[in-house]
Every structure is written in C-alpha cells, then in structure tokens.
Scaffold this active site. Structure first.
Site: not given
Length: 153
Positions: A66, A133, A135
């Site tokens: 990001c 992102h 994750e």
C-alpha cells in the site's frame, strides 16, 4: 499488525521492528503502510531507516505494501512533492491527472480502474510492491505473501 497476523497464519516467521540493526538482521523486509506519503517519509528519515532500507533492499527480498509500495518510488506528490526511497524509478501521482507516469519497472499485475493502474510491481531483482493489502485480500493475497516468503534463502 494485520501483515504480522497473516504471516503468523501462514507459518512464516516475522517480527515487527523499527531499528537499523533489526532491519539489517532480517532475511527479508516488508514495509506496510497506511497514511500520507510525506508523513511516512519524514518518519523513516527521523528514525534513520532510509539508508538502511535502501542498502537492505539491494541485497534481500523487500515488499512494500500500500503506502509502502508508493514509498519505493523516487517521488510522491501527495499534498506536496516529496522524495521517496528511490528503489524503483518513477513517481506516484494522483490518478486524476491526464498524463500517467510509467516508472521503469516490470508491472507484474494491473487493475482496470479508469485505465490501467499498477497493482503489483517488481524491479527485476529484490524489490516488490503491492498497492493493495495482500493480508486483507483473501486466499489470493495470502498466496502472494506465501510466495514472498518463499524468496527467503
């Protein structure tokens, strides 16, 4: 913390660090980020990590996520012109600008969002960037983090 949690879930050893010695000792580095480009660069400069990050990214796997991806470029223009880490040539500009700046990198993946927007970048050596992102991107994002973990020697 969300990146750390995802790495733990994948069984990849990781630590949250903010000092030069720990960054140098790491087998790989992930620079996540949320916020504004100039503020993040000022924070990295204040902690003395800019040169360390540049040195380590030249010799081991490095992933910017990001804002961390944006910081790997030469310059950013969020609120003001600001030097970045310079790990990949190019600049980060607002998407509304009519002329897109294409940095010297291999775009590994892009998304159509009013035009092609780089989603994953790679310098051909050690530096990777994900504008999103991973994750927080379900199984596909976890596969990206697992693959990054596989780069560690």
């Amino acid at each position: 913390f969300s990146v750390k949690n995802a790495l733990d879930y994948l069984g990849l050893e990781s630590r949250l660090v903010s000092d030069k010695e720990s960054v140098k000792a790491a087998d790989a580095v992930i620079l996540p980020g949320v916020g504004a480009f100039p503020a993040a660069m000022r924070k990295l400069e204040a902690t003395g990590l800019v040169d360390t990050i540049k040195e380590e990214a030249a010799r081991k796997p490095f992933l910017g996520i990001c804002l961390g991806m944006q910081l790997i470029f030469d310059k950013g223009y969020e609120f003001e012109e600001c030097d970045g880490l310079g790990l990949i040539g190019g600049s980060v500009r607002k998407m509304e600008e009519p002329e897109l700046i294409i940095p010297h990198m291999d775009i590994a993946a892009y998304v159509e969002y009013g035009g092609r927007v780089p989603a994953l970048v790679y310098d051909g050596k050690y530096v990777y960037g994900a504008q999103f992102h991973p994750e927080k991107s379900g199984e596909t994002g976890l596969k990206i983090l697992r693959s990054f973990g596989g780069l560690i020697k």
